[in-house]
Design an enzyme around this catalytic site. Structure first.
Site, PDB file in Angstrom:
ATOM      1  N   LYS A  28       8.766  -1.078 -11.983  1.00 20.40           N
ATOM      2  CA  LYS A  28       8.993   0.066 -11.106  1.00 20.40           C
ATOM      3  C   LYS A  28      10.009  -0.261 -10.012  1.00 20.40           C
ATOM      4  O   LYS A  28      10.885   0.553  -9.701  1.00 20.40           O
ATOM      5  CB  LYS A  28       7.669   0.533 -10.492  1.00 20.40           C
ATOM      6  CG  LYS A  28       7.802   1.817  -9.688  1.00 20.40           C
ATOM      7  CD  LYS A  28       6.479   2.510  -9.462  1.00 20.40           C
ATOM      8  CE  LYS A  28       5.577   1.741  -8.538  1.00 20.40           C
ATOM      9  NZ  LYS A  28       4.459   2.586  -8.040  1.00 20.40           N
ATOM     10  N   ARG A 133       0.971   8.027   4.820  1.00 20.91           N
ATOM     11  CA  ARG A 133       1.429   6.640   4.955  1.00 20.91           C
ATOM     12  C   ARG A 133       2.480   6.502   6.056  1.00 20.91           C
ATOM     13  O   ARG A 133       3.319   7.374   6.247  1.00 20.91           O
ATOM     14  CB  ARG A 133       1.970   6.139   3.611  1.00 20.91           C
ATOM     15  CG  ARG A 133       0.897   6.143   2.536  1.00 20.91           C
ATOM     16  CD  ARG A 133       1.436   5.808   1.169  1.00 20.91           C
ATOM     17  NE  ARG A 133       1.884   4.431   1.083  1.00 20.91           N
ATOM     18  CZ  ARG A 133       2.427   3.894  -0.006  1.00 20.91           C
ATOM     19  NH1 ARG A 133       2.593   4.646  -1.093  1.00 20.91           N
ATOM     20  NH2 ARG A 133       2.800   2.637  -0.012  1.00 20.91           N
ATOM     21  N   SER A 179       8.147  -7.392   4.079  1.00 20.02           N
ATOM     22  CA  SER A 179       8.216  -6.105   3.389  1.00 20.02           C
ATOM     23  C   SER A 179       9.564  -5.943   2.718  1.00 20.02           C
ATOM     24  O   SER A 179      10.595  -5.844   3.392  1.00 20.02           O
ATOM     25  CB  SER A 179       7.989  -4.952   4.380  1.00 20.02           C
ATOM     26  OG  SER A 179       8.311  -3.708   3.785  1.00 20.02           O
ATOM     27  N   GLN A 181      10.462  -3.331   1.277  1.00 18.83           N
ATOM     28  CA  GLN A 181      10.920  -1.966   1.528  1.00 18.83           C
ATOM     29  C   GLN A 181      11.702  -1.872   2.834  1.00 18.83           C
ATOM     30  O   GLN A 181      12.744  -1.211   2.895  1.00 18.83           O
ATOM     31  CB  GLN A 181       9.724  -1.011   1.530  1.00 18.83           C
ATOM     32  CG  GLN A 181       9.071  -0.881   0.164  1.00 18.83           C
ATOM     33  CD  GLN A 181       7.858   0.033   0.174  1.00 18.83           C
ATOM     34  OE1 GLN A 181       7.512   0.609   1.202  1.00 18.83           O
ATOM     35  NE2 GLN A 181       7.205   0.161  -0.964  1.00 18.83           N
ATOM     36  N   ASP A 332       0.594  -5.957  -4.776  1.00 18.17           N
ATOM     37  CA  ASP A 332       0.085  -4.850  -5.591  1.00 18.17           C
ATOM     38  C   ASP A 332      -0.982  -5.281  -6.591  1.00 18.17           C
ATOM     39  O   ASP A 332      -1.534  -4.432  -7.297  1.00 18.17           O
ATOM     40  CB  ASP A 332       1.233  -4.181  -6.353  1.00 18.17           C
ATOM     41  CG  ASP A 332       2.141  -3.377  -5.443  1.00 18.17           C
ATOM     42  OD1 ASP A 332       1.646  -2.850  -4.429  1.00 18.17           O
ATOM     43  OD2 ASP A 332       3.344  -3.286  -5.733  1.00 18.17           O
ATOM     44  N   ARG A 363      -6.594  -0.043   0.377  1.00 17.21           N
ATOM     45  CA  ARG A 363      -6.986  -0.781  -0.826  1.00 17.21           C
ATOM     46  C   ARG A 363      -7.958  -1.923  -0.533  1.00 17.21           C
ATOM     47  O   ARG A 363      -8.645  -2.389  -1.451  1.00 17.21           O
ATOM     48  CB  ARG A 363      -5.739  -1.315  -1.544  1.00 17.21           C
ATOM     49  CG  ARG A 363      -5.001  -0.229  -2.311  1.00 17.21           C
ATOM     50  CD  ARG A 363      -3.848  -0.787  -3.112  1.00 17.21           C
ATOM     51  NE  ARG A 363      -3.215   0.277  -3.892  1.00 17.21           N
ATOM     52  CZ  ARG A 363      -2.005   0.180  -4.421  1.00 17.21           C
ATOM     53  NH1 ARG A 363      -1.286  -0.928  -4.247  1.00 17.21           N
ATOM     54  NH2 ARG A 363      -1.494   1.179  -5.123  1.00 17.21           N
ATOM     55  N   ARG A 406      -3.712   2.290  -8.986  1.00 19.89           N
ATOM     56  CA  ARG A 406      -4.148   0.909  -9.223  1.00 19.89           C
ATOM     57  C   ARG A 406      -5.669   0.763  -9.116  1.00 19.89           C
ATOM     58  O   ARG A 406      -6.254  -0.098  -9.789  1.00 19.89           O
ATOM     59  CB  ARG A 406      -3.416  -0.040  -8.281  1.00 19.89           C
ATOM     60  CG  ARG A 406      -1.912  -0.019  -8.507  1.00 19.89           C
ATOM     61  CD  ARG A 406      -1.183  -1.189  -7.877  1.00 19.89           C
ATOM     62  NE  ARG A 406       0.255  -0.934  -7.862  1.00 19.89           N
ATOM     63  CZ  ARG A 406       1.070  -1.102  -8.895  1.00 19.89           C
ATOM     64  NH1 ARG A 406       0.588  -1.544 -10.047  1.00 19.89           N
ATOM     65  NH2 ARG A 406       2.366  -0.842  -8.789  1.00 19.89           N
TER      66      ARG A 406
END
Length: 449
Positions: A28, A133, A179, A181, A332, A363, A406
């Site tokens: 991904k 988020r 991160s 991102q 993840d 999570r 997930r």
């Protein structure tokens, strides 16, 4: 939950063994980046193995809305490739409607970086999960580079409108957390800035953006910084050139059949072309420390990314301590690692999982709730997850997925080897990252109903 508002429950029952050879969907992270850099390049980019999940398809739609030409093509032999004809660095056009990223934090945040370096205005939105988020950690450095947030929801959340910089500024930026991102958003904005944009990480995050920028022709250098960090320097205003990209199989998706095979007696499976980038294989390292049989062969490189064939056999696992510094390379995968820990003998302690609280769901709490639904003793201590493995899992519970793909897949993996079935309340969101998860697992021998 489907578009019609109906949930899709599924039950996983104990199976005999998992056997066979499969290729899980394309990675991904690579898929998002190939589409975005292809859109910022001059000429055509051809992508094979692209993940055709909802998250990536929303990024493809965003690239079209920003002016790139994106097409899905089928050759005479039935092979599928995606073609992207880009607009060049800084060449995005103002979209006519808000860019809707659905459930994809990665696509949304990376495209924010790309838009921040263009003199345009774009609105960003997503589903209920993505709207919850935080985006402030992405927006802060982009504002330093000259972008402006025109409107936003509380705390920098979606929906928001971003105005890119007419003359982006190169900056030196230290990321507050590990991160990829944040780093990638700054680098993508830095493509349009004169001079050198530098990102400094205390803990190295996944380096797919750096490798792919180099593949497309950017001048980018990455060097060690301190004990575990990296310093990445990008020279701005390059002319990126369209390139061929073969997307390797996603190690985060491979994690599910891998753990299922490890915990299901008699299993022996082969996974083709799995990415083995060391900044993404923390789960493989951890599972091997627990006693897992995972063998690599047929290794090769494509666009700077290593990949290999993996053979996985059922194994007796033991509890271990997983250090906090490993988190960036497997952020993840902790949900499915928690499942492996439940089937191990002894206690597994996973340290430093704060970032799990700001994913598609919390999570960390979700992992504990999932294991408790299966009858497993589990505790959260600060940012640590402690799982008391007994070598078996009673099962028999219902797992609430909180619209998190997930959680759904991890719970179904748990049910493959638990004494009693495990039921998942809604599997619809699996389509965001692994559309063929259920039929692929069934081909290997999983018992889902």
């Amino acid at each position: 939950m489907t578009l019609s508002g109906q949930t899709m429950p599924l039950e996983a029952r104990k199976c005999q063994s998992l056997t066979g050879r499969v290729r899980v969907p394309g990675d991904k992270s690579i898929s998002h980046r190939a589409l975005i850099l292809g859109a910022l390049a001059v000429g055509e980019t051809r992508i094979s193995g692209l993940l055709e999940g909802e998250d990536v398809l929303n990024t493809a739609k965003a690239m079209q809305a920003l002016g790139a030409k994106v097409e899905r093509r089928t050759d005479d032999n039935g092979g599928i490739a995606w073609s992207v004809r880009g607009v060049g660095t800084g060449g995005f056009a103002t979209p006519e409607a808000p860019l809707d990223f659905g459930n994809s934090g990665t696509g949304c945040r990376l495209v924010m970086g790309a838009v921040a370096g263009c003199p345009i205005r774009a609105a960003f939105d997503g589903d209920g999960s993505l709207r919850s988020r935080p985006m402030r950690r992405i927006l802060d450095p982009l504002e330093l580079m000259g972008a402006r947030v025109i409107s936003q929801s509380d705390g920098g959340r979606l929906p928001l409108t971003l105005e890119g910089a007419r003359d982006p500024l190169p900056i030196v930026y230290r990321t507050p957390v590990a991160s990829a991102q944040i780093k990638s958003a700054v680098l993508l904005a830095g493509l349009s800035a004169p001079g050198v944009t530098t990102v400094i990480e205390r803990e190295a995050s996944r380096d797919h953006t750096e490798l792919m920028l180099k593949h497309f022709g950017a001048d980018i250098v990455s060097v060690a910084e301190g004990a575990h960090g990296r310093k990445i320097s990008l020279t701005g205003q390059p002319e990126l050139h369209g390139a061929g990209v073969t997307v390797p199989a996603d190690p985060s998706s491979a994690a599910f059949p891998i753990v299922a095979a490890l915990i299901t007696e008699g299993s022996d499976i082969v996974l083709d072309d799995v990415m083995t980038n060391p900044l993404r294989t923390g789960l493989f390292v951890t599972l091997r420390e627990m006693g897992a049989s995972i063998e690599e062969s047929e290794t090769r490189l494509d666009a700077g990314e290593p990949m290999a064939q993996l053979r996985v056999k059922a194994s007796r696992l033991r509890g271990i301590e997983v250090p906090a510094e490993r988190a960036p390379s497997m952020i993840d995968e902790y949900l499915v690692l928690a499942v492996a820990a439940a089937f191990a003998e002894g206690t597994t302690v996973m340290r430093g999982l704060r970032e799990l609280r700001v994913k598609e769901s919390d999570r960390l709490e979700a992992a504990a709730a999932m294991l408790r639904a299966g009858g497993v003793a589990v505790e959260i201590a600060g940012d640590d997850l402690i799982v008391e493995g007994r070598g078996r899992v009673p099962g028999g519970g219902l797992v609430t997925t909180h619209m998190d793909h997930r959680i759904a897949m991890s719970a179904l993996v748990m049910g493959c080897a638990s004494d009693a079935p495990v039921k998942v309340d809604d599997i619809a969101f699996i389509a965001t990252s692994f559309p063929d998860f259920v039929p692929m697992m069934q081909r290997l021998g999983a018992n889902f109903a």
